[in-house]
Design an enzyme around this catalytic site. Structure first.
Site, PDB file in Angstrom:
ATOM      1  N   CYS A 110      12.791  34.670  24.177  1.00  0.00           N
ATOM      2  CA  CYS A 110      13.300  35.969  23.725  1.00  0.00           C
ATOM      3  C   CYS A 110      12.241  37.055  23.909  1.00  0.00           C
ATOM      4  O   CYS A 110      12.555  38.234  23.889  1.00  0.00           O
ATOM      5  CB  CYS A 110      13.758  35.887  22.282  1.00  0.00           C
ATOM      6  SG  CYS A 110      12.637  34.971  21.260  1.00  0.00           S
ATOM      7  N   GLU A 139      18.627  36.920  15.575  1.00  0.00           N
ATOM      8  CA  GLU A 139      17.609  37.379  16.524  1.00  0.00           C
ATOM      9  C   GLU A 139      18.256  37.282  17.880  1.00  0.00           C
ATOM     10  O   GLU A 139      18.715  36.204  18.271  1.00  0.00           O
ATOM     11  CB  GLU A 139      16.378  36.481  16.391  1.00  0.00           C
ATOM     12  CG  GLU A 139      15.178  37.018  17.102  1.00  0.00           C
ATOM     13  CD  GLU A 139      14.747  36.102  18.204  1.00  0.00           C
ATOM     14  OE1 GLU A 139      15.106  36.397  19.355  1.00  0.00           O
ATOM     15  OE2 GLU A 139      14.085  35.096  17.913  1.00  0.00           O
TER      16      GLU A 139
HETATM   17  P1  NAP Z   1      24.743  31.919  22.505  1.00  0.00           P
HETATM   18  O1  NAP Z   1      25.735  31.992  23.602  1.00  0.00           O
HETATM   19  O2  NAP Z   1      24.547  33.134  21.715  1.00  0.00           O
HETATM   20  O3  NAP Z   1      25.187  30.722  21.588  1.00  0.00           O
HETATM   21  C1  NAP Z   1      24.471  30.398  20.421  1.00  0.00           C
HETATM   22  C2  NAP Z   1      25.431  29.952  19.364  1.00  0.00           C
HETATM   23  O4  NAP Z   1      26.288  31.030  19.030  1.00  0.00           O
HETATM   24  C3  NAP Z   1      26.287  28.831  19.844  1.00  0.00           C
HETATM   25  O5  NAP Z   1      26.075  27.731  18.974  1.00  0.00           O
HETATM   26  C4  NAP Z   1      27.699  29.355  19.818  1.00  0.00           C
HETATM   27  O6  NAP Z   1      28.531  28.530  19.092  1.00  0.00           O
HETATM   28  C5  NAP Z   1      27.633  30.626  18.999  1.00  0.00           C
HETATM   29  N1  NAP Z   1      28.449  31.686  19.598  1.00  0.00           N
HETATM   30  C6  NAP Z   1      28.231  32.279  20.780  1.00  0.00           C
HETATM   31  N2  NAP Z   1      29.163  33.218  21.007  1.00  0.00           N
HETATM   32  C7  NAP Z   1      29.978  33.207  19.937  1.00  0.00           C
HETATM   33  C8  NAP Z   1      31.141  33.949  19.593  1.00  0.00           C
HETATM   34  N3  NAP Z   1      31.621  34.898  20.385  1.00  0.00           N
HETATM   35  N4  NAP Z   1      31.727  33.665  18.424  1.00  0.00           N
HETATM   36  C9  NAP Z   1      31.230  32.718  17.627  1.00  0.00           C
HETATM   37  N5  NAP Z   1      30.150  31.981  17.904  1.00  0.00           N
HETATM   38  C10 NAP Z   1      29.539  32.225  19.044  1.00  0.00           C
HETATM   39  O7  NAP Z   1      23.328  31.498  23.022  1.00  0.00           O
HETATM   40  P2  NAP Z   1      22.847  30.364  24.003  1.00  0.00           P
HETATM   41  O8  NAP Z   1      23.899  29.354  24.221  1.00  0.00           O
HETATM   42  O9  NAP Z   1      21.592  29.913  23.464  1.00  0.00           O
HETATM   43  O10 NAP Z   1      22.535  31.112  25.337  1.00  0.00           O
HETATM   44  C11 NAP Z   1      23.411  32.018  25.949  1.00  0.00           C
HETATM   45  C12 NAP Z   1      22.714  33.329  26.143  1.00  0.00           C
HETATM   46  O11 NAP Z   1      22.072  33.702  24.925  1.00  0.00           O
HETATM   47  C13 NAP Z   1      21.597  33.329  27.137  1.00  0.00           C
HETATM   48  O12 NAP Z   1      22.047  33.497  28.443  1.00  0.00           O
HETATM   49  C14 NAP Z   1      20.773  34.467  26.651  1.00  0.00           C
HETATM   50  O13 NAP Z   1      21.269  35.683  27.130  1.00  0.00           O
HETATM   51  C15 NAP Z   1      20.913  34.452  25.177  1.00  0.00           C
HETATM   52  N6  NAP Z   1      19.776  33.866  24.422  1.00  0.00           N
HETATM   53  C16 NAP Z   1      18.920  34.713  23.844  1.00  0.00           C
HETATM   54  C17 NAP Z   1      17.884  34.211  23.085  1.00  0.00           C
HETATM   55  C18 NAP Z   1      16.942  35.124  22.385  1.00  0.00           C
HETATM   56  O14 NAP Z   1      16.080  34.638  21.677  1.00  0.00           O
HETATM   57  N7  NAP Z   1      17.067  36.419  22.530  1.00  0.00           N
HETATM   58  C19 NAP Z   1      17.711  32.854  22.933  1.00  0.00           C
HETATM   59  C20 NAP Z   1      18.606  31.988  23.545  1.00  0.00           C
HETATM   60  C21 NAP Z   1      19.648  32.536  24.284  1.00  0.00           C
HETATM   61  P3  NAP Z   1      29.229  27.265  19.746  1.00  0.00           P
HETATM   62  O15 NAP Z   1      28.130  26.392  20.190  1.00  0.00           O
HETATM   63  O16 NAP Z   1      29.924  26.691  18.602  1.00  0.00           O
HETATM   64  O17 NAP Z   1      30.055  27.731  20.855  1.00  0.00           O
END
Ligand code: NAP
Length: 527
Positions: free
Chosen positions: A302, A265
């Site tokens: 989200c 999601e």
């Molecule tokens: P995220 O950056 O997507 O990270 C979530 C998980 O995905 C982390 O545990 C990370 O692993 C892993 N991950 C991220 N990029 C990766 C990659 N390129 N390769 C492999 N694994 C990867 O989300 P977030 O830390 O929650 O927040 C960052 C951004 O996500 C926010 O700024 C926002 O834009 C978005 N977000 C969206 C929602 C939604 O519901 N739409 C919710 C939360 C966040 P590691 O921890 O092991 O690095």
């Protein structure tokens, strides 16, 4: 209860890794608590091997035992009391009330899945009895139901440290379907994750579940998550987060020698369409509701309403004035962690740099020391919005952008240009709805949930909920990650042909011992 900062693999602690990290309080930018370690390849392997053993080496746990396990996790999570809320406040900057409500939602979710399991009809049993006398070919006895798939890897989400985390909806639905779970904690709240994982393990022991039914792995680099998705014993993955992260993991899942489903999601701008009758009769009320929804939880949902679309005229101008004033008076808020706060700042800068997009108003600047973001209201016109794909991307945080349209044709063009969405909202009167049928037809194709005269934040946990939508909102629009239907992500149909009664699962036996609803020779019945 003590936090040991270990990996919790099938009920045992492990500390093999050498790369360490700790939690940081975003409200003070201060690291605190013990040093956690990235799980090693060996630890990942042990967790999945234990999950495989839990799934394969004993007969499946009866549904009543699984239901008791889920109920017991709910009780154990409740019993964590203030320690859970205190830790989650310190790790996320979210308020006590919000986190207390989130715990209530989590407990309710666990009990809902316990009931789903207990009631049992979710397995969609279908029975077509044999007809050996059929001409020209005798008809076999064919029986089909949904069964568990095996080890499920669940990623914790940063923005719901309880409800989309260790004992959240993804874990609960995977367990309810009869699967073991290996959980990858989000590195922004490792302490909260361990506390809840220990509650889940106590529940597993109390209900005599196999120890491998649940494991918790920590890690702050992408490698742990990537390794879990690549692991040959993983059967499915659930993820909530960014489009970049979700897509990277989805591509890994799809390019394995044996691809597996990865239910991610991801991003959504959750458009809100303002139709003329609604603007004329309730413009100010809608403006207040919009600002509340866009700034709730510092915009870290989200379902945040990131784009608002309306038709130009004096009523829209008045609406803009009210929204601009309310946003100006809003307070900056602490975001979940420094990286998310920086991403929000970059997203606002990216939008501002597009010629034709302007900032209508913003709240006072936030303090970097408190990881604060400033609520921001932007506006643009349909031509700019249609010409710049950047304008249509999720800006995760407390902001919303108005798109001014010249009339119904432009409203429809804007709707058509949108990517897949979790939600789309229409504010209108019955007359507006009658006059904008083409717009509604476009929105039906774009979103997983359509709202009328409401706001998309606040996702009800219930049987009819759909929290999922066409890509890039999710990787598979056929499924939901909220509500009891979330269980279907972690089950697959299995068909038994001509099996003797005693070797069939109870759900498919003639006497229907579980008294579930089934389709028997094309009739829906529960006798
Ligand atoms: P995220 O950056 O997507 O990270 C979530 C998980 O995905 C982390 O545990 C990370 O692993 C892993 N991950 C991220 N990029 C990766 C990659 N390129 N390769 C492999 N694994 C990867 O989300 P977030 O830390 O929650 O927040 C960052 C951004 O996500 C926010 O700024 C926002 O834009 C978005 N977000 C969206 C929602 C939604 O519901 N739409 C919710 C939360 C966040 P590691 O921890 O092991 O690095």
């Amino acid at each position: 209860m003590n936090i040991t900062a270990e990996q919790l693999i099938a009920g045992r602690g492990s500390r093999d890794g050498s790369r360490t990290f700790s939690a940081t309080n975003p409200a003070t930018a201060t690291p605190f608590g013990p040093q956690f370690r990235d799980a090693t390849a060996g630890e990942i392997d042990r967790a999945l091997e234990a999950a495989r053993a839990a799934f394969e080496e004993a007969p499946p746990s009866p549904p009543e035992q699984v239901a008791l396990f889920l109920d017991r996790i709910a009780a154990e999570v409740t019993d964590l009391g203030d320690q859970l809320i205190d830790l989650a406040v310190a790790e996320t900057g979210l308020g006590r009330d919000r986190l207390t409500a989130e715990r209530g939602r989590t407990v309710g979710q666990l009990r809902m899945f316990a009931e789903t399991t207990r009631e049992g009809s979710w397995v969609d049993a279908r029975i077509d009895t044999a007809d050996p006398t059929r001409q020209l070919i005798p008809k076999p006895d064919v029986r089909r139901m949904l069964v568990a798939i095996g080890p499920v890897v669940v990623f914790g989400a940063s923005n719901f440290p309880i409800a989309f985390s260790v004992a959240g909806g993804d874990t609960a639905s995977a367990l309810a379907a009869g699967n073991p779970v290996v959980f990858k904690a989000h590195p922004a709240h490792p302490n909260t994750s361990e506390l809840i994982a220990r509650a889940a393990l106590r529940a597993a022991e109390a209900e005599s579940m196999s120890p491998g039914i649940f494991s918790l792995l920590q890690g702050a680099g992408h490698e742990v998550g990537l390794e879990l998705v690549r692991h040959p014993l993983t059967e499915a993955v659930a993820f909530t987060g960014s489009l970049r992260g979700g897509r990277a993991l989805f591509d890994v899942a799809a390019s394995r020698p044996r691809p597996i489903p990865l239910y991610a999601e991801m991003g959504s701008v959750n458009p809100v369409f303002l139709l003329p009758g609604a603007l004329a009769s309730r413009g100010e009320t809608i403006a207040k509701g919009l600002v509340h929804s866009a700034t709730l939880g510092v915009g870290q949902f989200c379902t945040n309403p990131g784009v608002v679309v309306g038709t130009e005229g004096p009523q829209l101008d008045q609406f803009v004035r009210v929204v601009a004033d309310l946003v100006r008076q809003a307070a900056p808020g602490t975001m979940l962690y420094a990286g998310i706060c920086q991403s929000f700042g970059h997203s606002i800068e990216r939008l501002r740099s597009v010629p034709g997009i302007k900032v209508e108003s913003h709240a006072p600047a936030g303090s970097a020391q408190k990881t604060q973001a400033s609520p921001t209201f932007l506006s643009t016109d349909a031509t700019t919005f249609l010409a710049h794909p950047d304008a249509r991307e999720e800006c995760f945080g407390p902001s919303t952008m108005l798109v001014r349209c010249g009339g119904a044709a432009e409203l429809e063009a804007v709707a058509r240009a949108l990517d897949g969405q979790l939600t789309a909202t229409v504010h209108g009167t019955p007359e507006d709805l009658a006059a904008h049928q083409p717009l509604l037809r476009i929105l039906r194709r774009k979103a997983g949930r359509l709202l009328f005269n409401g706001f998309p934040t606040g996702v009800e946990v219930c049987s009819a909920m759909q929290h999922g939508g066409p890509y890039p909102a999710t990787t598979d629009a056929h499924f939901t990650s909220v509500g009891s239907a979330a269980i279907y992500r972690f089950a697959r149909p299995l068909c038994f042909q001509d099996f003797p009664q005693h070797s069939l699962p109870p759900e498919l036996q003639d006497g229907n011992p579980r008294k579930i609803w089934r389709m028997v020779d094309n009739q829906r019945r529960n006798d």
